[in-house]
Design a protein around this motif. Structure first.
Motif, PDB file in Angstrom:
ATOM      1  N   HIS A   1      -7.629  -1.795  -2.500  1.00 29.23           N
ATOM      2  CA  HIS A   1      -7.353  -1.487  -1.099  1.00 29.23           C
ATOM      3  C   HIS A   1      -6.969  -0.014  -0.932  1.00 29.23           C
ATOM      4  O   HIS A   1      -7.456   0.665  -0.028  1.00 29.23           O
ATOM      5  CB  HIS A   1      -6.234  -2.370  -0.537  1.00 29.23           C
TER       6      HIS A   1
ATOM      7  N   CYS B   1       0.834  -1.204   0.000  1.00 31.35           N
ATOM      8  CA  CYS B   1       0.000   0.000   0.000  1.00 31.35           C
ATOM      9  C   CYS B   1       0.873   1.261   0.000  1.00 31.35           C
ATOM     10  O   CYS B   1       1.751   1.418   0.843  1.00 31.35           O
ATOM     11  CB  CYS B   1      -0.900  -0.011   1.233  1.00 31.35           C
TER      12      CYS B   1
ATOM     13  N   CYS C   1      -8.411   2.585   1.677  1.00 27.82           N
ATOM     14  CA  CYS C   1      -7.482   2.590   2.805  1.00 27.82           C
ATOM     15  C   CYS C   1      -7.741   3.804   3.708  1.00 27.82           C
ATOM     16  O   CYS C   1      -7.884   4.925   3.236  1.00 27.82           O
ATOM     17  CB  CYS C   1      -6.047   2.626   2.296  1.00 27.82           C
TER      18      CYS C   1
ATOM     19  N   CYS D   1       0.178   2.170   5.254  1.00 27.86           N
ATOM     20  CA  CYS D   1      -0.609   1.625   6.359  1.00 27.86           C
ATOM     21  C   CYS D   1      -0.010   0.333   6.896  1.00 27.86           C
ATOM     22  O   CYS D   1      -0.537  -0.261   7.813  1.00 27.86           O
ATOM     23  CB  CYS D   1      -2.051   1.391   5.932  1.00 27.86           C
TER      24      CYS D   1
HETATM   25 ZN   LIG Z   1      -3.411   0.898   2.977  1.00 31.99          ZN
END
Ligand SMILES: [Zn+2]
Length: 95
Positions: A27, A9, A31, A13
């Motif tokens: 995602h 990501c 997110c 994260c």
């Molecule tokens: Zn993420």
């Protein structure tokens, strides 16, 4: 051993890497670290404090096993309790 290509990501994260580029793109869209989602994680009102956790199983010595837990909360008071919030009305970008 076979080497695979994987994707992480880009919002940082620390979510586990995925081998599907499409699934990682999905995602990243949702997110909570993506500022677009106006979630607690990117909001300037997310604050941290500590709270004493009282241990009832102190073995005859009250207070001996109590500890400080770090908790996050919303300074505006409408945010997190058990779960982070997203699409928040009072969200402001953290500097
Ligand atoms: Zn993420």
């Amino acid at each position: 051993m076979k080497e695979v290509r994987a994707f992480a990501c880009s919002w940082g994260c620390r979510r586990n890497v995925l081998t599907s580029k499409k699934r990682m793109a999905e995602h990243e869209e949702r997110c909570f670290h993506n500022p677009k989602n106006r979630a607690c994680q990117t909001c300037m009102f997310l604050a941290k404090t500590t709270e004493t956790v009282y241990d009832p199983y102190h073995g005859g010595d009250p207070g001996s096993s109590d500890y400080e837990a770090e908790i996050e909360y919303c300074e505006v008071g409408i945010g997190i309790k058990e779960q982070y919030k997203n699409n928040c009305l009072v969200w402001e970008a953290r500097q």
